[in-house]
Design an enzyme around this catalytic site. Structure first.
Site, PDB file in Angstrom:
ATOM      1  N   TYR A  98      28.978  27.315 -22.439  1.00  0.00           N
ATOM      2  CA  TYR A  98      28.230  26.042 -22.480  1.00  0.00           C
ATOM      3  C   TYR A  98      27.472  25.765 -21.192  1.00  0.00           C
ATOM      4  O   TYR A  98      26.974  24.655 -21.008  1.00  0.00           O
ATOM      5  CB  TYR A  98      29.184  24.855 -22.674  1.00  0.00           C
ATOM      6  CG  TYR A  98      30.226  25.002 -23.738  1.00  0.00           C
ATOM      7  CD1 TYR A  98      29.875  25.058 -25.083  1.00  0.00           C
ATOM      8  CD2 TYR A  98      31.573  25.051 -23.414  1.00  0.00           C
ATOM      9  CE1 TYR A  98      30.850  25.163 -26.062  1.00  0.00           C
ATOM     10  CE2 TYR A  98      32.552  25.152 -24.389  1.00  0.00           C
ATOM     11  CZ  TYR A  98      32.183  25.216 -25.710  1.00  0.00           C
ATOM     12  OH  TYR A  98      33.146  25.316 -26.675  1.00  0.00           O
ATOM     13  N   CYS A 154      32.147  43.080 -17.748  1.00  0.00           N
ATOM     14  CA  CYS A 154      30.820  43.713 -17.791  1.00  0.00           C
ATOM     15  C   CYS A 154      29.812  42.864 -18.554  1.00  0.00           C
ATOM     16  O   CYS A 154      29.330  43.258 -19.622  1.00  0.00           O
ATOM     17  CB  CYS A 154      30.933  45.065 -18.461  1.00  0.00           C
ATOM     18  SG  CYS A 154      32.274  45.987 -17.772  1.00  0.00           S
ATOM     19  N   GLU A 155      29.546  41.688 -18.076  1.00  0.00           N
ATOM     20  CA  GLU A 155      28.562  40.790 -18.689  1.00  0.00           C
ATOM     21  C   GLU A 155      27.961  39.956 -17.563  1.00  0.00           C
ATOM     22  O   GLU A 155      28.717  39.430 -16.730  1.00  0.00           O
ATOM     23  CB  GLU A 155      29.217  39.786 -19.646  1.00  0.00           C
ATOM     24  CG  GLU A 155      30.024  40.377 -20.748  1.00  0.00           C
ATOM     25  CD  GLU A 155      29.362  40.242 -22.112  1.00  0.00           C
ATOM     26  OE1 GLU A 155      28.258  39.670 -22.202  1.00  0.00           O
ATOM     27  OE2 GLU A 155      29.973  40.734 -23.066  1.00  0.00           O
ATOM     28  N   ARG A 215      34.255  28.459 -20.600  1.00  0.00           N
ATOM     29  CA  ARG A 215      33.372  27.289 -20.667  1.00  0.00           C
ATOM     30  C   ARG A 215      32.071  27.446 -19.873  1.00  0.00           C
ATOM     31  O   ARG A 215      30.998  27.108 -20.384  1.00  0.00           O
ATOM     32  CB  ARG A 215      34.112  26.008 -20.263  1.00  0.00           C
ATOM     33  CG  ARG A 215      35.315  25.693 -21.165  1.00  0.00           C
ATOM     34  CD  ARG A 215      35.853  24.285 -20.982  1.00  0.00           C
ATOM     35  NE  ARG A 215      34.974  23.302 -21.580  1.00  0.00           N
ATOM     36  CZ  ARG A 215      34.148  22.531 -20.905  1.00  0.00           C
ATOM     37  NH1 ARG A 215      34.083  22.601 -19.598  1.00  0.00           N
ATOM     38  NH2 ARG A 215      33.367  21.674 -21.535  1.00  0.00           N
ATOM     39  N   PRO A 231      42.649  12.525 -28.972  1.00  0.00           N
ATOM     40  CA  PRO A 231      42.121  13.035 -27.704  1.00  0.00           C
ATOM     41  C   PRO A 231      42.683  14.411 -27.363  1.00  0.00           C
ATOM     42  O   PRO A 231      43.871  14.676 -27.564  1.00  0.00           O
ATOM     43  CB  PRO A 231      42.631  12.002 -26.691  1.00  0.00           C
ATOM     44  CG  PRO A 231      43.909  11.517 -27.289  1.00  0.00           C
ATOM     45  CD  PRO A 231      43.716  11.539 -28.778  1.00  0.00           C
ATOM     46  N   GLY A 232      41.824  15.259 -26.875  1.00  0.00           N
ATOM     47  CA  GLY A 232      42.259  16.566 -26.403  1.00  0.00           C
ATOM     48  C   GLY A 232      41.930  16.666 -24.923  1.00  0.00           C
ATOM     49  O   GLY A 232      42.782  16.622 -24.044  1.00  0.00           O
ATOM     50  N   ARG A 233      40.613  16.717 -24.658  1.00  0.00           N
ATOM     51  CA  ARG A 233      40.123  16.873 -23.289  1.00  0.00           C
ATOM     52  C   ARG A 233      40.667  15.777 -22.360  1.00  0.00           C
ATOM     53  O   ARG A 233      41.076  16.051 -21.245  1.00  0.00           O
ATOM     54  CB  ARG A 233      38.594  16.807 -23.317  1.00  0.00           C
ATOM     55  CG  ARG A 233      37.928  17.238 -22.034  1.00  0.00           C
ATOM     56  CD  ARG A 233      36.429  16.975 -22.107  1.00  0.00           C
ATOM     57  NE  ARG A 233      35.801  17.423 -23.315  1.00  0.00           N
ATOM     58  CZ  ARG A 233      35.271  18.641 -23.495  1.00  0.00           C
ATOM     59  NH1 ARG A 233      35.299  19.514 -22.534  1.00  0.00           N
ATOM     60  NH2 ARG A 233      34.706  18.960 -24.648  1.00  0.00           N
TER      61      ARG A 233
HETATM   62  N1  LLP Z   1      39.299  15.752 -33.349  1.00  0.00           N
HETATM   63  C1  LLP Z   1      38.447  16.616 -33.924  1.00  0.00           C
HETATM   64  C2  LLP Z   1      38.219  16.545 -35.367  1.00  0.00           C
HETATM   65  C3  LLP Z   1      37.783  17.577 -33.145  1.00  0.00           C
HETATM   66  O1  LLP Z   1      36.936  18.425 -33.722  1.00  0.00           O
HETATM   67  C4  LLP Z   1      38.013  17.622 -31.752  1.00  0.00           C
HETATM   68  C5  LLP Z   1      37.344  18.616 -30.908  1.00  0.00           C
HETATM   69  C6  LLP Z   1      38.914  16.705 -31.188  1.00  0.00           C
HETATM   70  C7  LLP Z   1      39.535  15.768 -32.016  1.00  0.00           C
HETATM   71  C8  LLP Z   1      39.228  16.663 -29.732  1.00  0.00           C
HETATM   72  O2  LLP Z   1      38.108  16.351 -29.004  1.00  0.00           O
HETATM   73  P1  LLP Z   1      38.206  16.019 -27.437  1.00  0.00           P
HETATM   74  O3  LLP Z   1      39.020  14.760 -27.289  1.00  0.00           O
HETATM   75  O4  LLP Z   1      38.879  17.153 -26.781  1.00  0.00           O
HETATM   76  O5  LLP Z   1      36.813  15.857 -27.015  1.00  0.00           O
HETATM   77  N2  LLP Z   1      35.485  23.927 -26.702  1.00  0.00           N
HETATM   78  C9  LLP Z   1      34.677  22.776 -26.375  1.00  0.00           C
HETATM   79  C10 LLP Z   1      35.168  21.526 -27.068  1.00  0.00           C
HETATM   80  C11 LLP Z   1      35.205  21.630 -28.578  1.00  0.00           C
HETATM   81  C12 LLP Z   1      35.755  20.401 -29.232  1.00  0.00           C
HETATM   82  C13 LLP Z   1      35.982  20.616 -30.671  1.00  0.00           C
HETATM   83  N3  LLP Z   1      36.567  19.512 -31.357  1.00  0.00           N
HETATM   84  C14 LLP Z   1      34.647  22.620 -24.853  1.00  0.00           C
HETATM   85  O6  LLP Z   1      35.229  23.437 -24.162  1.00  0.00           O
HETATM   86  O7  LLP Z   1      34.003  21.705 -24.353  1.00  0.00           O
END
Ligand code: LLP
Length: 410
Positions: free
Chosen positions: A303, A330-331, A299, A261-263
């Site tokens: 997106y 400037c965008e 973001r 998990p990241g987000r």
């Molecule tokens: N594992 C892999 C292999 C991934 O490619 C990613 C995210 C994660 C884990 C973590 O995913 P999460 O739990 O954060 O959903 N910049 C974009 C999000 C790109 C995510 C890329 N991969 C945004 O701001 O929404």
């Protein structure tokens, strides 16, 4: 977060990222608890927020790391994550990155193609060691999320399909320099539906069973990241629901569940604070111009992502009038929100952009020669600077370090 925002802004200025480290701990614990009773590893996806203090905080909780460059692997190690909890993923790893990851003895390298497997095998052979690998399977499932963050369909560049994966496992098993220990899938980010995760997990678990039948023993079932969070009023997945579909899919398998998990860990543990510079109206359309911009938080521009925006002003009965909240770049795409209901604002009033802890600072840039924001942690009621504001000198350092004699005027 119980903080005196005005005091923090007086101390650190704006634009500013603020992270609630107690909230990060809570997120980590909620996931870990959901997996209780099963072997599990929570490998935090460093790309979401790679500040060393954030990683160190999660390392102290026991987290591992999911990395997509050797830079991220090195950040994880620098922050104290043990090599045996580090996973190296990504579709395009370079030879020197593979070599360094192997030398550092990380848990496993996630392979995304047959060609990459051959490179990893070669690097391992040159170093005379055995590479622990995992293969990223593309289950061809629609994750029902934004197309830019969808990764589990054949039309996306990620992973290999099931049949190819099986062949790769058989090859790896025979290789003197490869040892297959894991399987991986990640179908997308900001997933709010459980069904696509469930379907993918079932497909991948079936492959694990068929591999076991031919004596290829997969020990790590890596389900990637992707748990969706609430930016607006989404109904999303709970850690318990998430864990339960994974338990169900892997029933009977003696396997460690890994998630990345990241987000989920960071998004709602962070805010972005910016100051109002000016108000203006173009033919009746109201704009609030702030000192933060798309280089700080891309973001919305990239997106069309929604981030809740609030003015940090005394409540009043004054009418809220819709305004576009825009930065100085400037965008036309440089905005944080469109038609945001806001009271009348004055120079230096503060604006809070919510849910900015993930993919905020890490996607920031120096576009328009703007220094990157400062980052501050709030932990147990105290504030700590975790990244200094970038100065002009920081920005030009690598240019002034170059030889410029060839440009000197005769
Ligand atoms: N594992 C892999 C292999 C991934 O490619 C990613 C995210 C994660 C884990 C973590 O995913 P999460 O739990 O954060 O959903 N910049 C974009 C999000 C790109 C995510 C890329 N991969 C945004 O701001 O929404």
């Amino acid at each position: 977060m119980h903080i005196d925002l005005k005091e923090l802004v007086a101390k650190y200025n704006t634009p500013l990222y603020l992270y609630d480290f107690n909230a990060i701990t809570d997120r980590y614990i909620s996931l870990k608890e959901a997996f209780e009773g099963k072997k599990s590893l929570i490998s935090y996806a460093i790309k979401a927020n790679s500040n060393l203090a954030v990683i160190r905080h999660l390392a102290n909780e026991g987290a591992g790391a999911d990395c997509v460059s050797i830079g991220e692997v090195n950040r994880a190690l620098e922050a104290g994550i043990k090599p045996y909890k580090i996973i190296f993923s990504g579709v395009g790893k370079k030879d020197d990155e593979i070599r360094e990851a192997l030398q550092k003895g990380i848990l496993m390298i996630n392979l995304e193609s047959q060609a990459e497997m051959k490179r990893v095998e070669l690097m391992a052979k040159e170093l005379d060691l055995v590479a622990r690998i995992s293969i990223r399977v593309n289950p061809n499932i629609d994750p029902q999320t934004h197309p830019y963050i969808s990764t589990g369909l054949h039309e996306n560049k990620f992973g290999v399909d099931i049949d190819v994966a099986k062949g790769m496992y058989i090859y790896a098993k025979k290789s003197q320099y490869l040892t297959p220990i894991g399987i991986h899938f990640h179908i997308g980010s900001q997933l709010t539906q459980l069904e696509p995760i469930k379907e993918s997990a079932i497909i991948v678990a079936d492959l694990v069973r068929s591999l076991k039948a031919i004596k290829i023993d997969i020990k790590f079932f890596d389900v990637g990241g992707g748990i969706g969070v609430v930016y607006d009023n989404e109904i999303t997945i709970t850690p318990e629901e998430y864990a339960s579909v994974l338990f169900e899919a892997t029933k009977g398998l003696d396997i460690t569940l890994v998630c990345e998990p990241g987000r989920y860990m960071l998004a709602n543990a962070g805010i972005f604070v910016t100051k109002v510079l000016y108000e203006k109206s173009n033919d009746g359309k109201r704009f609030v111009i702030v000192d933060g911009a798309m280089n700080d938080l891309i973001r919305p521009s990239l997106y069309n992502a929604y981030h809740k925006i609030e003015a940090f002003v005394e409540p009043s009965d004054e009418e809220m009038v819709p305004a576009d909240v825009v930065g100085p770049i400037c965008e036309s795409g440089d905005f944080f929100g469109k038609d945001v209901p806001l009271p009348l604002l004055e120079h230096n009033d503060l604006i809070i952009v919510h849910s900015a802890g993930a993919y905020g600072f890490t996607m920031s840039s120096n576009y328009n020669t703007r220094g990157r924001s400062a980052e501050v942690a709030i932990f147990d009621g105290k504030d700590y600077l975790i990244r200094q504001r970038e100065s002009f000198e920081d920005q030009i350092r690598l240019e002034v370090a170059c030889d410029t004699s060839w440009q000197e005027k005769k």
